[in-house]
Design a protein around this motif. Structure first.
Motif, PDB file in Angstrom:
ATOM      1  N   PRO A  47      -7.451  -7.522  32.144  1.00  0.00           N
ATOM      2  CA  PRO A  47      -6.433  -6.406  33.021  1.00  0.00           C
ATOM      3  C   PRO A  47      -6.353  -5.534  31.862  1.00  0.00           C
ATOM      4  O   PRO A  47      -6.662  -3.879  32.923  1.00  0.00           O
ATOM      5  N   VAL A  48      -7.002  -5.550  30.614  1.00  0.00           N
ATOM      6  CA  VAL A  48      -6.826  -4.406  29.815  1.00  0.00           C
ATOM      7  C   VAL A  48      -8.374  -3.457  29.400  1.00  0.00           C
ATOM      8  O   VAL A  48      -8.574  -2.764  29.601  1.00  0.00           O
ATOM      9  N   LEU A  49      -9.620  -4.888  29.575  1.00  0.00           N
ATOM     10  CA  LEU A  49     -10.656  -3.897  29.815  1.00  0.00           C
ATOM     11  C   LEU A  49     -11.132  -3.861  30.934  1.00  0.00           C
ATOM     12  O   LEU A  49     -12.179  -4.612  31.723  1.00  0.00           O
ATOM     13  N   ILE A  50     -10.642  -2.901  31.557  1.00  0.00           N
ATOM     14  CA  ILE A  50     -11.357  -2.615  33.308  1.00  0.00           C
ATOM     15  C   ILE A  50     -11.852  -1.305  32.646  1.00  0.00           C
ATOM     16  O   ILE A  50     -11.018  -0.251  31.996  1.00  0.00           O
ATOM     17  N   PRO A  51     -13.453  -0.959  33.218  1.00  0.00           N
ATOM     18  CA  PRO A  51     -13.321   0.327  32.248  1.00  0.00           C
ATOM     19  C   PRO A  51     -13.001   1.443  33.631  1.00  0.00           C
ATOM     20  O   PRO A  51     -12.007   1.231  34.386  1.00  0.00           O
ATOM     21  N   GLY A  52     -12.625   2.490  32.561  1.00  0.00           N
ATOM     22  CA  GLY A  52     -11.590   3.395  33.270  1.00  0.00           C
ATOM     23  C   GLY A  52     -10.858   3.342  32.152  1.00  0.00           C
ATOM     24  O   GLY A  52      -9.537   4.510  31.731  1.00  0.00           O
ATOM     25  N   ASN A  53      -9.793   2.373  31.831  1.00  0.00           N
ATOM     26  CA  ASN A  53      -8.751   2.171  31.104  1.00  0.00           C
ATOM     27  C   ASN A  53      -9.247   2.854  30.028  1.00  0.00           C
ATOM     28  O   ASN A  53     -10.189   2.832  29.020  1.00  0.00           O
ATOM     29  N   VAL A  54      -7.963   3.319  29.054  1.00  0.00           N
ATOM     30  CA  VAL A  54      -8.134   3.788  27.583  1.00  0.00           C
ATOM     31  C   VAL A  54      -7.145   2.583  26.915  1.00  0.00           C
ATOM     32  O   VAL A  54      -6.311   2.483  27.348  1.00  0.00           O
ATOM     33  N   VAL A  55      -7.368   2.530  25.783  1.00  0.00           N
ATOM     34  CA  VAL A  55      -7.448   1.709  24.541  1.00  0.00           C
ATOM     35  C   VAL A  55      -7.597   2.050  23.582  1.00  0.00           C
ATOM     36  O   VAL A  55      -7.914   3.067  22.813  1.00  0.00           O
ATOM     37  N   LYS A  56      -6.671   0.937  22.252  1.00  0.00           N
ATOM     38  CA  LYS A  56      -7.036   0.906  21.331  1.00  0.00           C
ATOM     39  C   LYS A  56      -7.735   0.368  20.414  1.00  0.00           C
ATOM     40  O   LYS A  56      -7.762  -0.917  20.362  1.00  0.00           O
ATOM     41  N   GLY A  57      -9.025   1.143  20.100  1.00  0.00           N
ATOM     42  CA  GLY A  57      -9.987  -0.244  19.165  1.00  0.00           C
ATOM     43  C   GLY A  57      -9.999  -0.316  17.799  1.00  0.00           C
ATOM     44  O   GLY A  57      -9.912   0.628  16.873  1.00  0.00           O
TER      45      GLY A  57
END
Length: 201
Positions: A47-57
């Motif tokens: 659920p974190v790796l969905i296009p459009g989501n913002v992450v700290k990578g």
């Protein structure tokens, strides 16, 4: 050890191996970056790796040119929009276009800022007329940033004007930035255009 970190917008997730995925993210400082995420298709990260989501990578590679390993932490989710066909189509097209057209590891801060603003508008605007012009302008900006003109063709505001501008930009996208990837990538655009036309009708 090559390493970079920062806030990023998830643009594409391609399964790789049994549980992992190659994830492409747009960053402000480094542009489009790819990385291998172990466990990407597991219960925690899916659920974190969905296009459009913002992450700290955080990307780590032992040598230059090697696919980096990528670890991510959630910052902002747009997963709730997946059930809204028009918003979901807009996010799919914006992210697919970015992942397919932008060269990796070249900074495009204007594109990052525009994509971030476009996705926020899709999420927050009550109707497509609030973000459709931004979608047309994002296509034009991408063409311009990649060296293919990309003149702003918006004449007026609203969904109808955005559709007209997008129709004028279609050929440039096909000829100049998508190349061999055009069939699969343009299918996402056609889904969006079809839904926008229905919203106008």
């Amino acid at each position: 050890m090559q390493q970079s970190a920062g806030q990023a917008i998830v643009c594409a997730v391609r399964p790789h191996g049994e549980v992992g995925a190659i994830v492409r993210c747009m960053t402000e400082e480094h542009g489009l970056l790819a990385g291998y995420v172990q466990g990407a298709r597991g219960r925690v990260l899916r659920p974190v790796l969905i296009p459009g989501n913002v992450v700290k990578g955080e990307w780590r590679a032992r040598v230059v040119g090697q696919l980096a390993s990528l670890s991510v932490e959630p910052v902002h989710s747009r997963a709730h929009l997946l059930g809204e066909p028009l918003a979901a189509a807009a996010i799919e097209w914006a992210c697919t276009l970015t992942a397919s057209a932008v060269p990796e590891a070249y900074p495009y801060p204007r594109l990052f800022s525009a994509l971030d603003g476009l996705l926020a508008a899709v999420e927050l605007a009550p109707a497509a007329r609030g973000w459709a012009p931004a979608m047309a302008r994002y296509e034009a900006l991408l063409l311009s940033e990649l060296g293919y003109g990309g003149e702003d063709l918006m004449s007026g505001e609203g969904t109808a004007a955005a559709l007209k501008a997008m129709a004028s930009q279609r050929e440039a996208l096909l000829l100049h930035v998508l190349g061999e990837k055009q069939v699969d990538v343009m299918a996402a655009r056609e889904r969006l255009v079809d839904r926008l036309k229905r919203a106008v009708a």
